[in-house]
Design an enzyme around this catalytic site. Sequence first.
Site, PDB file in Angstrom:
ATOM      1  N   ASP A   1       0.876  -1.171   0.000  1.00 34.95           N
ATOM      2  CA  ASP A   1       0.000   0.000   0.000  1.00 34.95           C
ATOM      3  C   ASP A   1       0.911   1.216   0.000  1.00 34.95           C
ATOM      4  O   ASP A   1       1.616   1.472   0.987  1.00 34.95           O
ATOM      5  CB  ASP A   1      -0.893  -0.016   1.244  1.00 34.95           C
ATOM      6  CG  ASP A   1      -1.799   1.209   1.322  1.00 34.95           C
ATOM      7  OD1 ASP A   1      -1.641   2.135   0.491  1.00 34.95           O
ATOM      8  OD2 ASP A   1      -2.654   1.246   2.224  1.00 34.95           O
TER       9      ASP A   1
ATOM     10  N   SER B   1       0.374  13.086 -14.879  1.00 33.42           N
ATOM     11  CA  SER B   1      -0.724  12.992 -15.852  1.00 33.42           C
ATOM     12  C   SER B   1      -0.866  14.337 -16.535  1.00 33.42           C
ATOM     13  O   SER B   1      -0.585  15.388 -15.920  1.00 33.42           O
ATOM     14  CB  SER B   1      -2.040  12.662 -15.128  1.00 33.42           C
ATOM     15  OG  SER B   1      -3.134  12.846 -15.992  1.00 33.42           O
TER      16      SER B   1
ATOM     17  N   TYR C   1      -7.395  15.047  -8.317  1.00 36.71           N
ATOM     18  CA  TYR C   1      -6.409  14.330  -9.147  1.00 36.71           C
ATOM     19  C   TYR C   1      -5.462  15.309  -9.848  1.00 36.71           C
ATOM     20  O   TYR C   1      -4.242  15.088  -9.887  1.00 36.71           O
ATOM     21  CB  TYR C   1      -7.183  13.473 -10.145  1.00 36.71           C
ATOM     22  CG  TYR C   1      -6.366  12.562 -11.019  1.00 36.71           C
ATOM     23  CD1 TYR C   1      -5.914  11.323 -10.546  1.00 36.71           C
ATOM     24  CD2 TYR C   1      -6.083  12.895 -12.345  1.00 36.71           C
ATOM     25  CE1 TYR C   1      -5.196  10.465 -11.373  1.00 36.71           C
ATOM     26  CE2 TYR C   1      -5.364  12.051 -13.173  1.00 36.71           C
ATOM     27  CZ  TYR C   1      -4.924  10.838 -12.679  1.00 36.71           C
ATOM     28  OH  TYR C   1      -4.208   9.988 -13.503  1.00 36.71           O
TER      29      TYR C   1
ATOM     30  N   LYS D   1      -1.489  15.385  -9.349  1.00 35.22           N
ATOM     31  CA  LYS D   1      -0.576  15.111 -10.460  1.00 35.22           C
ATOM     32  C   LYS D   1       0.329  16.308 -10.766  1.00 35.22           C
ATOM     33  O   LYS D   1       1.453  16.141 -11.237  1.00 35.22           O
ATOM     34  CB  LYS D   1      -1.368  14.682 -11.699  1.00 35.22           C
ATOM     35  CG  LYS D   1      -2.001  13.294 -11.559  1.00 35.22           C
ATOM     36  CD  LYS D   1      -0.979  12.218 -11.229  1.00 35.22           C
ATOM     37  CE  LYS D   1      -1.472  10.815 -11.541  1.00 35.22           C
ATOM     38  NZ  LYS D   1      -0.506   9.784 -11.116  1.00 35.22           N
TER      39      LYS D   1
HETATM   40  P1  NAP Z   1      -5.047   1.192 -13.068  1.00 31.79           P
HETATM   41  O1  NAP Z   1      -5.261   0.313 -14.234  1.00 31.79           O
HETATM   42  O2  NAP Z   1      -6.182   1.509 -12.171  1.00 31.79           O
HETATM   43  O3  NAP Z   1      -3.822   0.591 -12.208  1.00 31.79           O
HETATM   44  C1  NAP Z   1      -3.430   1.203 -11.019  1.00 31.79           C
HETATM   45  C2  NAP Z   1      -3.031   0.138 -10.042  1.00 31.79           C
HETATM   46  O4  NAP Z   1      -2.643   0.769  -8.795  1.00 31.79           O
HETATM   47  C3  NAP Z   1      -4.153  -0.827  -9.694  1.00 31.79           C
HETATM   48  O5  NAP Z   1      -3.685  -2.156  -9.686  1.00 31.79           O
HETATM   49  C4  NAP Z   1      -4.559  -0.355  -8.315  1.00 31.79           C
HETATM   50  O6  NAP Z   1      -5.164  -1.342  -7.529  1.00 31.79           O
HETATM   51  C5  NAP Z   1      -3.220   0.036  -7.743  1.00 31.79           C
HETATM   52  N1  NAP Z   1      -3.326   0.824  -6.525  1.00 31.79           N
HETATM   53  C6  NAP Z   1      -4.325   1.673  -6.163  1.00 31.79           C
HETATM   54  N2  NAP Z   1      -4.093   2.180  -4.945  1.00 31.79           N
HETATM   55  C7  NAP Z   1      -2.926   1.637  -4.517  1.00 31.79           C
HETATM   56  C8  NAP Z   1      -2.177   1.756  -3.326  1.00 31.79           C
HETATM   57  N3  NAP Z   1      -2.574   2.541  -2.299  1.00 31.79           N
HETATM   58  N4  NAP Z   1      -1.016   1.061  -3.225  1.00 31.79           N
HETATM   59  C9  NAP Z   1      -0.615   0.253  -4.223  1.00 31.79           C
HETATM   60  N5  NAP Z   1      -1.295   0.082  -5.366  1.00 31.79           N
HETATM   61  C10 NAP Z   1      -2.447   0.771  -5.513  1.00 31.79           C
HETATM   62  O7  NAP Z   1      -4.448   2.595 -13.545  1.00 31.79           O
HETATM   63  P2  NAP Z   1      -3.559   2.999 -14.831  1.00 31.79           P
HETATM   64  O8  NAP Z   1      -4.472   3.644 -15.796  1.00 31.79           O
HETATM   65  O9  NAP Z   1      -2.680   1.888 -15.252  1.00 31.79           O
HETATM   66  O10 NAP Z   1      -2.721   4.172 -14.171  1.00 31.79           O
HETATM   67  C11 NAP Z   1      -1.378   4.012 -13.727  1.00 31.79           C
HETATM   68  C12 NAP Z   1      -0.843   5.384 -13.380  1.00 31.79           C
HETATM   69  O11 NAP Z   1      -0.903   6.215 -14.539  1.00 31.79           O
HETATM   70  C13 NAP Z   1      -1.648   6.102 -12.300  1.00 31.79           C
HETATM   71  O12 NAP Z   1      -0.786   6.859 -11.485  1.00 31.79           O
HETATM   72  C14 NAP Z   1      -2.548   7.017 -13.113  1.00 31.79           C
HETATM   73  O13 NAP Z   1      -2.971   8.122 -12.358  1.00 31.79           O
HETATM   74  C15 NAP Z   1      -1.619   7.388 -14.243  1.00 31.79           C
HETATM   75  N6  NAP Z   1      -2.315   7.869 -15.451  1.00 31.79           N
HETATM   76  C16 NAP Z   1      -3.216   7.089 -16.107  1.00 31.79           C
HETATM   77  C17 NAP Z   1      -3.840   7.590 -17.246  1.00 31.79           C
HETATM   78  C18 NAP Z   1      -4.841   6.795 -18.042  1.00 31.79           C
HETATM   79  O14 NAP Z   1      -5.464   7.367 -18.964  1.00 31.79           O
HETATM   80  N7  NAP Z   1      -5.047   5.527 -17.769  1.00 31.79           N
HETATM   81  C19 NAP Z   1      -3.536   8.877 -17.701  1.00 31.79           C
HETATM   82  C20 NAP Z   1      -2.613   9.636 -16.994  1.00 31.79           C
HETATM   83  C21 NAP Z   1      -1.982   9.119 -15.867  1.00 31.79           C
HETATM   84  P3  NAP Z   1      -6.807  -1.370  -7.478  1.00 31.79           P
HETATM   85  O15 NAP Z   1      -7.262  -1.597  -8.872  1.00 31.79           O
HETATM   86  O16 NAP Z   1      -7.095  -2.480  -6.533  1.00 31.79           O
HETATM   87  O17 NAP Z   1      -7.199   0.000  -6.962  1.00 31.79           O
END
Ligand code: NAP
Length: 236
Positions: A52, A131, A144, A148
């Site tokens: 976590d 982001s 958010y 970010k």
């Molecule tokens: P995702 O598919 O939701 O993956 C994020 C992972 O982090 C999930 O496995 C989640 O677990 C885990 N997580 C959440 N809270 C946590 C904690 N306290 N400790 C450890 N792990 C935790 O998200 P993603 O889209 O791949 O995003 C990855 C990163 O890129 C994030 O920082 C996100 O803000 C950033 N980002 C994403 C996008 C986009 O369009 N997808 C755009 C810009 C930036 P649970 O599923 O159980 O919560």
Amino acid sequence: MTGAAQGIGFASAKLLREHGARVVIADIDLDAAQHAAAQLGSGLDAVGMQCDVTDEHSVAAVADFAATALGRLDVWVNNAGITRDASLKKMTVEDFDAVVTVHLRGTWLGLRAASAIMREAKSGSIINMSSLSGKSGNPGQTNYSAAKAGVVGMTKAGAKEVAHHGVRVNAIQPGLIRTPMTAAMSAEALAERETTIPMRRAGEPSEIAGVVLFLASDLSSYMTGAVLEVGGGRLM
Ligand code: NAP
């Protein structure tokens, strides 16, 4: 790699593994972390750990494991993230705190733990997932976007502190990427967002992973404190 059981984190861990790295999939969900790790390798080549990122002991345990069991910590990716989108009218203090704590405290704990090990080794690369929402500010994402944008400030401050120890700290600002995080969007909302992107499409996790690999490797050896926008030309 935090939050690496799925999405951008998993794609990044997969690519690093394909390029010879041993990877630790650190995610809040142990089963998911172990399942993801098993897809990438066995033994110490790919390890799944519960972590976590809001808990300092949990983050320290992952860094210590890498440094001791794996023998070295070359790359640390602060990737874990959550969203709790709502308008200012509807967003609760809990929504605000949850998002800020995961992204800001989580990234800071990872930065602190990894840099402590890397500065002793006089080398290392830390990559923080920001982001484009932190650049532009998205309505419905006051929590958010603030978090970010904060990650950018933290990246630059951290980079200045540890550069002379041979440790680099950089950030990536993904645009709209197809992951479980964005899967909640309706097809219409996604299509509408895609029309605002010069490349006219959402990105794939592998397209962020390539930039993670670049920042992790010596190909980016003279880069620190940089913020790389990876959004198909959006918000340039
Ligand atoms: P995702 O598919 O939701 O993956 C994020 C992972 O982090 C999930 O496995 C989640 O677990 C885990 N997580 C959440 N809270 C946590 C904690 N306290 N400790 C450890 N792990 C935790 O998200 P993603 O889209 O791949 O995003 C990855 C990163 O890129 C994030 O920082 C996100 O803000 C950033 N980002 C994403 C996008 C986009 O369009 N997808 C755009 C810009 C930036 P649970 O599923 O159980 O919560």
